[in-house]
Structure formats: structure tokens, C-alpha cells
Design a protein around this motif. Structure first.
Motif, short mmCIF file in Angstrom:
data_model
loop_
_atom_site.label_atom_id
_atom_site.label_comp_id
_atom_site.label_asym_id
_atom_site.label_seq_id
_atom_site.Cartn_x
_atom_site.Cartn_y
_atom_site.Cartn_z
N GLN A 117 -44.94 -19.29 39.36
CA GLN A 117 -44.06 -18.12 39.33
C GLN A 117 -44.32 -17.21 40.52
O GLN A 117 -43.39 -16.74 41.17
N LEU A 118 -45.58 -17.01 40.85
CA LEU A 118 -45.94 -16.16 41.99
C LEU A 118 -45.40 -16.74 43.30
O LEU A 118 -44.79 -16.03 44.10
N VAL A 119 -45.57 -18.04 43.49
CA VAL A 119 -45.11 -18.67 44.73
C VAL A 119 -43.58 -18.74 44.74
O VAL A 119 -42.95 -18.56 45.78
N ARG A 120 -42.96 -18.97 43.58
CA ARG A 120 -41.49 -18.96 43.48
C ARG A 120 -40.92 -17.62 43.91
O ARG A 120 -39.87 -17.54 44.54
N GLU A 121 -41.61 -16.54 43.55
CA GLU A 121 -41.16 -15.20 43.95
C GLU A 121 -41.22 -15.04 45.47
O GLU A 121 -40.39 -14.35 46.05
N MET A 122 -42.20 -15.69 46.10
CA MET A 122 -42.32 -15.63 47.56
C MET A 122 -41.20 -16.40 48.24
O MET A 122 -40.70 -15.99 49.29
N LEU A 123 -40.83 -17.56 47.66
CA LEU A 123 -39.84 -18.47 48.25
C LEU A 123 -38.86 -18.94 47.18
O LEU A 123 -38.90 -20.09 46.74
N PRO A 124 -37.96 -18.08 46.75
CA PRO A 124 -37.09 -18.43 45.61
C PRO A 124 -36.15 -19.61 45.86
O PRO A 124 -35.75 -20.27 44.90
N ASP A 125 -35.83 -19.90 47.12
CA ASP A 125 -34.89 -21.00 47.40
C ASP A 125 -35.58 -22.30 47.82
O ASP A 125 -34.90 -23.27 48.15
N ALA A 126 -36.90 -22.33 47.80
CA ALA A 126 -37.63 -23.55 48.16
C ALA A 126 -37.55 -24.56 47.02
O ALA A 126 -37.31 -24.21 45.86
N HIS A 127 -37.74 -25.81 47.37
CA HIS A 127 -37.83 -26.89 46.37
C HIS A 127 -39.29 -26.98 45.95
O HIS A 127 -40.17 -27.07 46.80
N PHE A 128 -39.56 -26.94 44.65
CA PHE A 128 -40.93 -26.93 44.14
C PHE A 128 -41.23 -28.27 43.50
O PHE A 128 -40.51 -28.69 42.58
N ALA A 129 -42.28 -28.95 43.96
CA ALA A 129 -42.65 -30.26 43.42
C ALA A 129 -44.12 -30.30 43.04
O ALA A 129 -44.96 -29.78 43.77
N THR A 130 -44.40 -30.92 41.92
CA THR A 130 -45.78 -31.16 41.50
C THR A 130 -45.90 -32.61 41.05
O THR A 130 -44.91 -33.22 40.65
#
Length: 173
Positions: A117-130
Motif C-alpha cells: 500500500q505504501l509503495v502503491r501510494e508512491m507509484l499508483p499507475d505502476a504494475h505491481f508483481a510478487t
């Protein structure tokens, strides 16, 4: 949130040991899925767990720009407040138009989702993969390979050493 010391039983929950070979296979499987979502101008690894999968994904996708964001939330015994140790570089932010568009965030695991959530707030339009996802954090991730239960503790290969394991009949978990 105050620091909470976790017992060995709480940390283990359902133990899920991952070998280097398995982790590499899972990272390559993640890359196959990400190949459809790209291209990506850069990869941002969430340190420290995201470093190894980011390197594998970068190699497989041919991405040469790799940055990190350092977020500490727990160690092997305590979970506490989030602390940004290293921010994403301005050069990388510019590649993603400031919002992360065209950037790929990589981590080994999404657990409670607090770091995500913290990193999403920094880059809301990035693609997030785990590579791995637990139910609480799963909604924050765009792409992952394996979902595990919330009470599962993943033992990553960089956190373990080879040792004798007693047979199940002798009480081994």
C-alpha cells in the motif's frame, strides 16, 4: 502499531520452505505473465526481498534500469511500523511520468499489504508483481504466481541453510 515479538510457532504457522531452484522457476513463471503486461521502462525492487526476483525478471524481460525502494516493516522476530529507508530515484520517477506508468514494482511476497500500500501510494499507475501472495495483500498486486494462506510463513532460500530434517513420524512438521 507497537512492535510485537513473534514466537517460533507464530513465525512458522504453516511452514513453506522454498528452494533456490523452486524460487527461480517461480520467478520465471512470473516473468511469463509479466511479458504480456509490458513493456516496462524500469523495475523497482522492494528491498530486500524483491532484489532477487527483480534481477531474474529484469534479465528475462531485458530491462536494464533497476531501482530500489527500501521499506522496513519487520525482521525475523518483530513486526512494526513502516519505515522508508530509501526512496525511488528522481530519474526512475521521471521514466514513469511521476505516477509509475510503464514501471514494474517487484517483491518476493505481499503479506498484510502494508508495504504494498505504501509503495502503491508512491507509484499508483505502476504494475505491481510478487512471486507469492497472501489473502490480505492479494488485492494490491496486479500479477503473482502462488497464493498461500495468511498463516503460512515462507522460508526463502536466502533465509535458510541445509540441515537435517527428522521424519514426519518423529514429530517433524
Amino acid at each position: 502499531m507497537a512492535d510485537k515479538t513473534l514466537s517460533a510457532e507464530e513465525r512458522a504457522g504453516r511452514a513453506f520452505p522454498v528452494s533456490w531452484d523452486q524460487f527461480h522457476r517461480d520467478c520465471r513463471a512470473l516473468t511469463w505473465r509479466l511479458n504480456e503486461a509490458g513493456p516496462f521502462a524500469a523495475i523497482i525492487a522492494i528491498t530486500r526481498g524483491g532484489l532477487v526476483p527483480a534481477a531474474i525478471v529484469a534479465r528475462e524481460l531485458g530491462v536494464r534500469v533497476i531501482d530500489t525502494v527500501g521499506v522496513a516493516s519487520y525482521d525475523h522476530t518483530r513486526q512494526g511500523e513502516l519505515n522508508v529507508l530509501k526512496a525511488i530515484s528522481e530519474d526512475t520517477l521521471k521514466l514513469g511520468s511521476g505516477t509509475g506508468k510503464g514501471l514494474l514494482i517487484v517483491d518476493d511476497l505481499v503479506d498484510t499489504g502494508k508495504t504494498a500500500q505504501l509503495v502503491r501510494e508512491m507509484l499508483p499507475d505502476a504494475h505491481f508483481a510478487t512471486v507469492y501472495a497472501k489473502p490480505k495483500g492479494r488485492p494490491l498486486v496486479d500479477t503473482f504466481i502462488t497464493e498461500v494462506s495468511q498463516d503460512t510463513w515462507i522460508f526463502f532460500p536466502w533465509d535458510t541453510a541445509l540441515s537435517f530434517a527428522p521424519p514426519l513420524r518423529d514429530g517433524a512438521a
